[in-house]
Structure formats: structure tokens, C-alpha cells
Design an enzyme around this catalytic site. Structure first.
Site, short mmCIF file in Angstrom:
data_model
loop_
_atom_site.label_atom_id
_atom_site.label_comp_id
_atom_site.label_asym_id
_atom_site.label_seq_id
_atom_site.Cartn_x
_atom_site.Cartn_y
_atom_site.Cartn_z
CE LYS A 141 -4.11 -1.71 2.38
NZ LYS A 141 -5.07 -1.53 1.28
CD GLU A 182 -5.75 -8.01 3.21
OE1 GLU A 182 -5.53 -7.51 2.09
OE2 GLU A 182 -6.45 -7.46 4.07
NE ARG A 194 -10.94 -9.73 -2.32
CZ ARG A 194 -11.24 -8.87 -3.28
NH1 ARG A 194 -11.49 -9.30 -4.49
NH2 ARG A 194 -11.30 -7.58 -3.02
N1 BES Z 1 -8.15 -3.63 4.16
C1 BES Z 1 -8.31 -3.21 2.82
C2 BES Z 1 -9.57 -2.39 2.60
C3 BES Z 1 -9.68 -1.09 3.36
C4 BES Z 1 -9.27 0.10 2.79
C5 BES Z 1 -10.23 -1.05 4.62
C6 BES Z 1 -9.39 1.29 3.48
C7 BES Z 1 -10.36 0.13 5.31
C8 BES Z 1 -9.94 1.30 4.74
C9 BES Z 1 -8.37 -4.42 1.89
O1 BES Z 1 -7.61 -5.51 2.28
C10 BES Z 1 -7.85 -3.99 0.56
O2 BES Z 1 -6.70 -3.68 0.48
N2 BES Z 1 -8.70 -4.02 -0.46
C11 BES Z 1 -8.32 -3.65 -1.78
C12 BES Z 1 -8.79 -4.72 -2.74
C13 BES Z 1 -8.18 -4.63 -4.11
C14 BES Z 1 -6.70 -4.88 -4.07
C15 BES Z 1 -8.85 -5.64 -5.02
C16 BES Z 1 -8.98 -2.30 -2.09
O3 BES Z 1 -10.11 -2.06 -1.67
O4 BES Z 1 -8.32 -1.49 -2.73
ZN ZN Z 2 -7.29 -5.68 4.29
MN MN Z 3 -5.59 -5.33 1.64
#
Ligand code: BES
Ligand code: ZN
Ligand code: MN
Length: 514
Positions: A294, A366, A368
């Protein structure tokens, strides 16, 4: 076994108010407003009631307020009366609620929350409330009891003690209700107290350092809490997960020092063998994104990514303390999504507990994966009549609801209304998104059964749910994407500071009670 010392230590971290007794907030009833001995008596009034109450015990107070502040009960209008004659409270403060046709229970919560914070800022420890409006007594008493505890919350364990003692944060000690004590009201207050304390427990976990709640420590702390609360708790460790073939949750944890585990909480409230409702929580103790790291701007709040698991713990503990007549199982899917040479990688294929293979399209998807194995396990082992999962699953969910609601997805649309209503009642709202079969098409793999990242760059909240759907089978299922509501990044609300919100506990308890 745990020594008493450890429990004490635990007490300090997680229960600084609830279990320690002495610093627990006290709730008291006194229907004679003049008799209430508090630092301040807050009186909420609708415009209509400003006129009606002119004859009663508040006649003089209202006259002063009208004269000095032109007080008419307009929404958010306030008036402070110091040392009114005949009142034992030090101050009486009037707050306008506006017109009755527009006043809701949530307005009472927000008003009470703001007033609690105002009292704390003024170093007042003992406060009193009475509300005159269209909101009935049991409703405002209920609203005040839960919000007092939630608004008094702060995550202050990492703050050094201030040099000047007068700068120390004031904690509310007593809350008086300007109402006649009854068994019904008393019961209501006790119930809300339990719920709100558990909301704060969830907040504590979410706000904690990632290193102090890694999968091993989170499981350990959960066990300690369950010993105290007398909840059946066991941990499926990485070795057992391997034997079970839960390779998806294991994959997510490959780069971390502490390996994944699933914490199993069981509560039998019916006394019968009835099929349980299984609650599954995403417990990523830190989501770095893994190899798909990230970037700055997105990574900072990722200690929140275990909010789903903490919520499940909070719900189970509340259910036990309220003696809810339900059979519940809580499953906390714990793993850390770390980056390193051992991390799972894009392009890798893993076979999950239910036999389906998944190609990793993105290591940041991750949540899911850990849910997939945990849901499959929950279905196989407990044959639930309903499974609900709680997960900070997609950033997109925040964009959809603006942070004002969690996203709701299901394989049985009839389940929506009850949860929607429960959400409106407690103001932890949910909003349904579609789960079209096209989303499932988007999750199909080329060299594997499934991919963990959608081929469609749009609709990520639904496609994440479509992925989970592959692991639920025929079981009735509700998926709550709580990414919008689990954590306040930069806004605090009337009864929730920045950081973890504890969202989901009040919603689910309301839902289960209906
Ligand atoms: N934990 C994150 C989602 C999230 C983002 C929660 C901001 C709370 C605040 C999750 O694991 C994630 O990274 N999701 C990605 C999925 C994508 C890579 C398909 C996302 O939402 O960008
Ligand atoms: Zn996450
Ligand atoms: Mn994630």
C-alpha cells in the site's frame, strides 16, 4: 493458566472502566429535578415543550433563559444558568432540540454525546439529563446511557500524564436521569451499559498497536477475556490449519513472523442443540498490502483491518452478558499481511479448505482469502442457520456510502429488511449492494478455479462479496463490508472520537433481539 496479576494488567488495558468497578460510570434516577446534586443539569427541550414547561418546575429557569439568551428551544440553541434558586445542581443548562416533528432518537444521542464532551472539557464529573420532547422517556434514558459511556471513551494509554494535574482528562463519574426509577428503566440502562462497554472494548482493540495484537497476541488476549467472561474459546493454530487444508489464510500470513490462527468462540444461549448463527470476522492485524504494498496515504490506518474480528468478540461478549437466547459461534480469522521474501506473491496459486484453487492477482486483496477459509470452516463444522461476516474489505465501500453506512450483501435478499431496520434503530446503518452473477464471472480464474482480484476494475465491493459467495454454499449469508464505518480517520463524531468506532456491536445485538 492466568495469574491474577495478568488479569489485573489486562484490566488496565481493556477494562479501565468496565470491569474494575470503582471507576465505572454510575447511573442514578431522580425525578425531582431540584434534588439532583450534579455539576450540571442538562435540560433538552423541543420548541413546543419550551412553552409547556413554563408552568412546571422549570418556570423560573425558562424565564431567565428567555430573558438573557432569547431561548426558544431552536435546534442546538443553548442557555447556561448558573446557580438557579431551589436547585441543588450547580448549573442548569438548557438545550434546544427544535421542532418535535423533526426530532429523532439519534438527535438525543448526538445531543447527549456533545454535552458529555462539553462537561468533560469543563472538568465536570457528575452530570444530569432530562429531555422534554416527542421522544418518550424510555427512549431518551436509553439513548443517554449508551452515549454517555461511548462519548466518555478515549484511547489514552499512550498519553503521558500531564504535568499539571488539572490538565488530566476528566472522566464522567455519575449520570443522573431526571426520571422516576422503575424496573423497566433500570433494566434498559443496565443493558445499554453492557453494550456500550463492549463497543469501547472493540475500540480499544482497533486502536491498539499492530505489534501488540499480532495474531498470537490477539488470540491470547481474546482467550483471557473469554476466561473472565466465561465464554468457550479455542484456537486453531497454524499447524492445525495446515492439516485442515486452510491454505488461503495460511498464504496471507506467510510473510509475517506470527502465523495465522482462527479463534473459535461459542455461546449457547438457548440451552438447546439448535443450529447456531455463525459470526465471522476479518482479523488482519496489519494490512501492509503485502508485495502489492500500500502506498503512503493508504497504509497509515491499516491497524484497523482487524475490526471485523474485534467486532465478533464484542458481539459474543455482549450476547453472553445479556444472556441472549441465541446460539452463537464467533470465528476470528487472524493473520498479518506483511511484506518480505516469505510473503505470498502475485501469480501464486493456493488451494483453500473447501477444495477450490485461487490465483493471487493482488496480495492486497487478502481479506477475502482469510474469510474464504474461515467461512468454509464455519459452514462445514457448525452447519449454521445463518452466517454473518464483518470485514473491512474494500476501500471502494467508503466511496459508496461516504462513511455513513456499511455495505450489505447477501445471497438471500429477504434478509435485508430486518438488518436495515436494526441499523436505522441504533444508527449503525447498512445499505445493500447487488451481487449479480456477472460479478462471479469476473472472479473466475484462468489457471485456477478463482482469482482473488476481479478482472473488472469497477464494482470491487460486490466482486469481493462474489468471491466469498464461492465458499458459503447454500447457507443463508450476510456480508457486511464495514470499511466505511469501522474507523474514523480524521473526523470525530458526537459520541465517537477518532480511531476505532466499535461499529457492528450495537447493530448486531439489535438485529439478534428482533
Ligand atoms: N483492508 C483493505 C480495505 C480497506 C481500505 C479497509 C481502506 C479500510 C480502509 C483491503 O484488504 C484492501 O486492500 N482491499 C483492496 C482490494 C483490491 C486490491 C482488489 C482495495 O479495496 O483497494
Ligand atoms: Zn485488508
Ligand atoms: Mn488489503
Amino acid at each position: 493458566m492466568l495469574g491474577a496479576q495478568n488479569l489485573l494488567y489486562l484490566n488496565r488495558i481493556f477494562y479501565y472502566k468496565s470491569a474494575s468497578g470503582s471507576d465505572r460510570m454510575q447511573f442514578l434516577f431522580e425525578s425531582n429535578l431540584k434534588e439532583i446534586k450534579a455539576g450540571v443539569l442538562f435540560v433538552g427541550l423541543s420548541k413546543e415543550q419550551v412553552k409547556k414547561q413554563k408552568k412546571g418546575v422549570l418556570s423560573e429557569v425558562l424565564a431567565i433563559a428567555e430573558k438573557t439568551d432569547d431561548f426558544k428551544g431552536e435546534k442546538a440553541q443553548g442557555s447556561l444558568i448558573v446557580l438557579p434558586k431551589g436547585f441543588k445542581a450547580k448549573k442548569v443548562s438548557l438545550i434546544g432540540l427544535g421542532e418535535e416533528k423533526e426530532i429523532t432518537k439519534e438527535d438525543i444521542r448526538k445531543t447527549a454525546g456533545s454535552l458529555v464532551k462539553a462537561a468533560k472539557a469543563k472538568k465536570i464529573e457528575d452530570i444530569a439529563f432530562v429531555f422534554y420532547s416527542n421522544i418518550k422517556e424510555s427512549d431518551w434514558v436509553e439513548a443517554v446511557s449508551e452515549t454517555s459511556i461511548m462519548a466518555d471513551y478515549s484511547f489514552s494509554k499512550y498519553k503521558s500524564a500531564p504535568e499539571k494535574p488539572q490538565e488530566k482528562e476528566t472522566k464522567i463519574k455519575k449520570v443522573f436521569f431526571g426520571a422516576k426509577k422503575s424496573n423497566e428503566l433500570d433494566k434498559l440502562v443496565k443493558e445499554k451499559e453492557i453494550i456500550a462497554e463492549n463497543v469501547n472494548l472493540v475500540r480499544d482493540f482497533v486502536n491498539e498497536n499492530a505489534k501488540d495484537k499480532n495474531p498470537a497476541l490477539f488470540a491470547k488476549k481474546t482467550k483471557e477475556i473469554c476466561v473472565k467472561a466465561k465464554i468457550k474459546c479455542s484456537v486453531i493454530d497454524a499447524k492445525q490449519l495446515e492439516k485442515m487444508g486452510a491454505n488461503l489464510i495460511l498464504a496471507v500470513g506467510m510473510g509475517a513472523k506470527e502465523k495465522p490462527n482462527i479463534v473459535v468462540l461459542e455461546y449457547n444461549g438457548t440451552g438447546k442443540k439448535e443450529k447456531p448463527i455463525v459470526l465471522v470476522g476479518k482479523g488482519i492485524t496489519f494490512d501492509s498490502g503485502g508485495i502489492n504494498l500500500k502506498p503512503t496515504g493508504y497504509i497509515e490506518s491499516m491497524k484497523q483491518d482487524m475490526a471485523g474480528a474485534a467486532t465478533v468478540l464484542g458481539i459474543m461478549k455482549t450476547a453472553k452478558e445479556l444472556k441472549l437466547k441465541k446460539n452463537l459461534v464467533g470465528l476470528m480469522a487472524l493473520a498479518e499481511n506483511a511484506i518480505g521474501s516469505n510473503s505470498f506473491k502475485p501469480g501464486d496459486v493456493f488451494k483453500g479448505l473447501n477444495g477450490k484453487t485461487v490465483e493471487i492477482g493482488n496480495t492486497d486483496a487478502e481479506g477475502r482469502l482469510v474469510l474464504a477459509d474461515t467461512i468454509a470452516f464455519g459452514v462445514k463444522k457448525f452447519k449454521p442457520k445463518l452466517l454473518i461476516d464483518y470485514a473491512t474489505l474494500t476501500g471502494l465501500a467508503m466511496h459508496i456510502t461516504g462513511g455513513y453506512a456499511a455495505c450489505f450483501l447477501t445471497n438471500k435478499d429477504e434478509l435485508y429488511k430486518k438488518m436495515f431496520d436494526a441499523g436505522n434503530e441504533v444508527f449503525e446503518r447498512v445499505w445493500q449492494l447487488p451481487l449479480y452473477k456477472e460479478f462471479s464471472e469476473d472472479m473466475k480464474g484462468e489457471i485456477s478455479d478463482l482469482k482473488n482480484a476481479s478482472k473488472n476494475k469497477f464494482g470491487g465491493t460486490s466482486s469481493a462479496a462474489a468471491f466469498l459467495k464461492e465458499f458459503i454454499g447454500e447457507t443463508d449469508w450476510i456480508h457486511l463490508d464495514i470499511a466505511p464505518t469501522a474507523f474514523h480517520d480524521d473526523k470525530e463524531s458526537e459520541y465517537c472520537p477518532k480511531g476505532g468506532t466499535g461499529f457492528g456491536v450495537r447493530l448486531t445485538i439489535e438485529y439478534l433481539k428482533k
